[in-house]
Every structure is written in structure tokens, then in C-alpha cells.
Design a protein around this motif. Structure first.
Motif, PDB file in Angstrom:
ATOM      1  N   ASP A  24       0.824  -1.198   0.000  1.00 11.29           N
ATOM      2  CA  ASP A  24       0.000   0.000   0.000  1.00 11.29           C
ATOM      3  C   ASP A  24       0.863   1.254   0.000  1.00 11.29           C
ATOM      4  O   ASP A  24       1.379   1.673   1.029  1.00 11.29           O
ATOM      5  N   THR A  26      -0.299   4.207  -1.002  1.00 14.71           N
ATOM      6  CA  THR A  26      -1.124   5.387  -0.782  1.00 14.71           C
ATOM      7  C   THR A  26      -0.917   5.933   0.615  1.00 14.71           C
ATOM      8  O   THR A  26      -0.658   5.196   1.559  1.00 14.71           O
ATOM      9  N   GLY A  27      -1.019   7.245   0.733  1.00 11.62           N
ATOM     10  CA  GLY A  27      -0.878   7.892   2.031  1.00 11.62           C
ATOM     11  C   GLY A  27      -0.065   9.170   1.922  1.00 11.62           C
ATOM     12  O   GLY A  27       0.193   9.675   0.832  1.00 11.62           O
ATOM     13  N   THR A  28       0.336   9.668   3.080  1.00 19.80           N
ATOM     14  CA  THR A  28       1.082  10.918   3.158  1.00 19.80           C
ATOM     15  C   THR A  28       2.514  10.621   3.571  1.00 19.80           C
ATOM     16  O   THR A  28       2.750   9.879   4.522  1.00 19.80           O
ATOM     17  N   GLU A  44       1.413  13.592  -0.943  1.00 19.15           N
ATOM     18  CA  GLU A  44       0.264  12.699  -0.793  1.00 19.15           C
ATOM     19  C   GLU A  44       0.194  11.807  -2.035  1.00 19.15           C
ATOM     20  O   GLU A  44       0.103  12.301  -3.155  1.00 19.15           O
ATOM     21  N   ARG A  46      -1.758   8.831  -4.123  1.00 20.06           N
ATOM     22  CA  ARG A  46      -3.060   8.187  -4.288  1.00 20.06           C
ATOM     23  C   ARG A  46      -3.001   7.210  -5.460  1.00 20.06           C
ATOM     24  O   ARG A  46      -2.163   7.347  -6.357  1.00 20.06           O
ATOM     25  N   LYS A  47      -3.907   6.255  -5.434  1.00 15.46           N
ATOM     26  CA  LYS A  47      -4.006   5.286  -6.521  1.00 15.46           C
ATOM     27  C   LYS A  47      -5.062   5.775  -7.505  1.00 15.46           C
ATOM     28  O   LYS A  47      -6.173   6.113  -7.114  1.00 15.46           O
ATOM     29  N   GLU A  48      -4.680   5.804  -8.771  1.00 15.51           N
ATOM     30  CA  GLU A  48      -5.586   6.246  -9.830  1.00 15.51           C
ATOM     31  C   GLU A  48      -6.485   5.097 -10.268  1.00 15.51           C
ATOM     32  O   GLU A  48      -6.218   3.936  -9.976  1.00 15.51           O
ATOM     33  N   TYR A  53       0.005   5.065  -9.616  1.00 13.51           N
ATOM     34  CA  TYR A  53       0.064   5.924  -8.434  1.00 13.51           C
ATOM     35  C   TYR A  53       0.572   7.306  -8.815  1.00 13.51           C
ATOM     36  O   TYR A  53       1.469   7.449  -9.642  1.00 13.51           O
ATOM     37  N   THR A  54      -0.024   8.326  -8.167  1.00 15.28           N
ATOM     38  CA  THR A  54       0.319   9.720  -8.404  1.00 15.28           C
ATOM     39  C   THR A  54       0.616  10.377  -7.062  1.00 15.28           C
ATOM     40  O   THR A  54      -0.083  10.125  -6.088  1.00 15.28           O
ATOM     41  N   GLU A  88       1.553  17.859  -9.030  1.00 16.57           N
ATOM     42  CA  GLU A  88       1.713  16.409  -9.102  1.00 16.57           C
ATOM     43  C   GLU A  88       3.125  16.130  -9.608  1.00 16.57           C
ATOM     44  O   GLU A  88       3.417  16.317 -10.774  1.00 16.57           O
TER      45      GLU A  88
END
Length: 150
Positions: A24, A26-28, A44, A46-48, A53-54, A88
Motif C-alpha cells: 500500500d 497510498t498515504g502521506t 500525498e 493516491r491510486k488512480e 500511483y500519483t 503532481e
């Protein structure tokens, strides 16, 4: 026999949850400057919808004696003259099945205005990642450490 079965299932569950956590991204995350060891920015990830991931800059960490650059002056389009806060900077990372690795991404260094190939290795606990930014061959690049803060 039942005790061994319960113990085996418990260990399997712990191993599965650990590997799921490690996957995982995702997160900060707090990025750490590879030259000074100082915190740079909060990203941060996130999963697109397409499974990549971006990562976006959500905070620029103040450092003593340093006035943060507000815009990406020397960056190529579409980043040129865009605010760094909210940018981004990490795009297109794809998870490599069965590993804690993500590859085939792109990362921009808004201070230098350069775009690099990127790959990420997440440690076993999922609390630290190593971002490898490079041009051409991965061995000709630099590492940066990010620490999970959420």
C-alpha cells in the motif's frame, strides 16, 4: 493438531496482512533531502483508476536559511511557471506483483526543472520508501527517502 493449525493460520494471516501493508503506497509521506537529510516536502500519494500511483505536494517543509521557491520556473510544459504547492510531481508508478516495488513512473524535481524516470521500493513495514530517480539507466541516478507520516 488443532493448536498447530490455529498457529499456522495466525502466522499466515500476519504474513498476509504485512505484505498487504507493504504493497500500500497510498498515504502521506515526508520527503527527505538526500544531500542534507532535512525534510523537504509532504507528498500525498493516491491510486488512480487505472491502477497507477500519483504523488502531489501538499506542504512545503520550512527549513532554516531557505526561502522556498513558489513556482516551477525552469520546468518543461505543462509544469512551467506552475505553483509547486499542489503540483503532481510523481506519476505513472505501477506495482510489480509479488514485490514491494513500483516501476515505470516519472518524477519531476521542481527546483531543478528536470523530469526523471522513477521507481520506488517500499520497506517491509510500509513506513519508508526509497525513490530512485534516474535518466536512462537506473544505476545512473539518485535515491531519496520518504517517511510515512499518516
Amino acid at each position: 493438531m488443532k493448536r498447530n493449525l490455529k498457529l499456522g493460520l495466525l502466522l499466515l494471516g500476519a504474513a498476509f496482512s504485512g505484505s498487504a501493508l507493504a504493497q500500500d503506497l497510498t498515504g502521506t509521506w515526508q520527503s527527505i533531502d538526500d544531500k542534507t537529510g532535512s525534510p523537504k516536502a509532504v507528498i500525498e500519494i493516491r491510486k488512480e483508476d487505472n491502477g497507477t500511483y500519483t504523488g502531489k505536494i501538499v506542504k512545503i517543509t520550512p527549513r532554516p536559511g531557505y526561502t522556498p521557491q513558489k513556482t516551477c520556473n525552469d520546468c518543461p510544459a505543462p509544469y512551467k511557471n506552475q505553483p509547486i504547492l499542489g503540483m503532481e510531481i510523481l506519476k505513472g508508478l505501477k506495482y510489480v506483483d509479488g514485490t514491494g516495488n513500483y516501476e515505470k513512473g516519472r518524477v519531476i524535481d521542481p527546483l531543478a526543472g528536470k523530469v526523471y524516470n522513477a521507481k520506488v521500493k517500499l520497506n517491509a513495514t510500509g513506513k519508508r520508501l526509497t525513490l530512485r530517480a534516474y535518466m536512462g539507466v537506473s544505476t545512473l541516478g539518485r535515491n531519496q527517502t520518504w517517511l510515512r507520516i499518516d
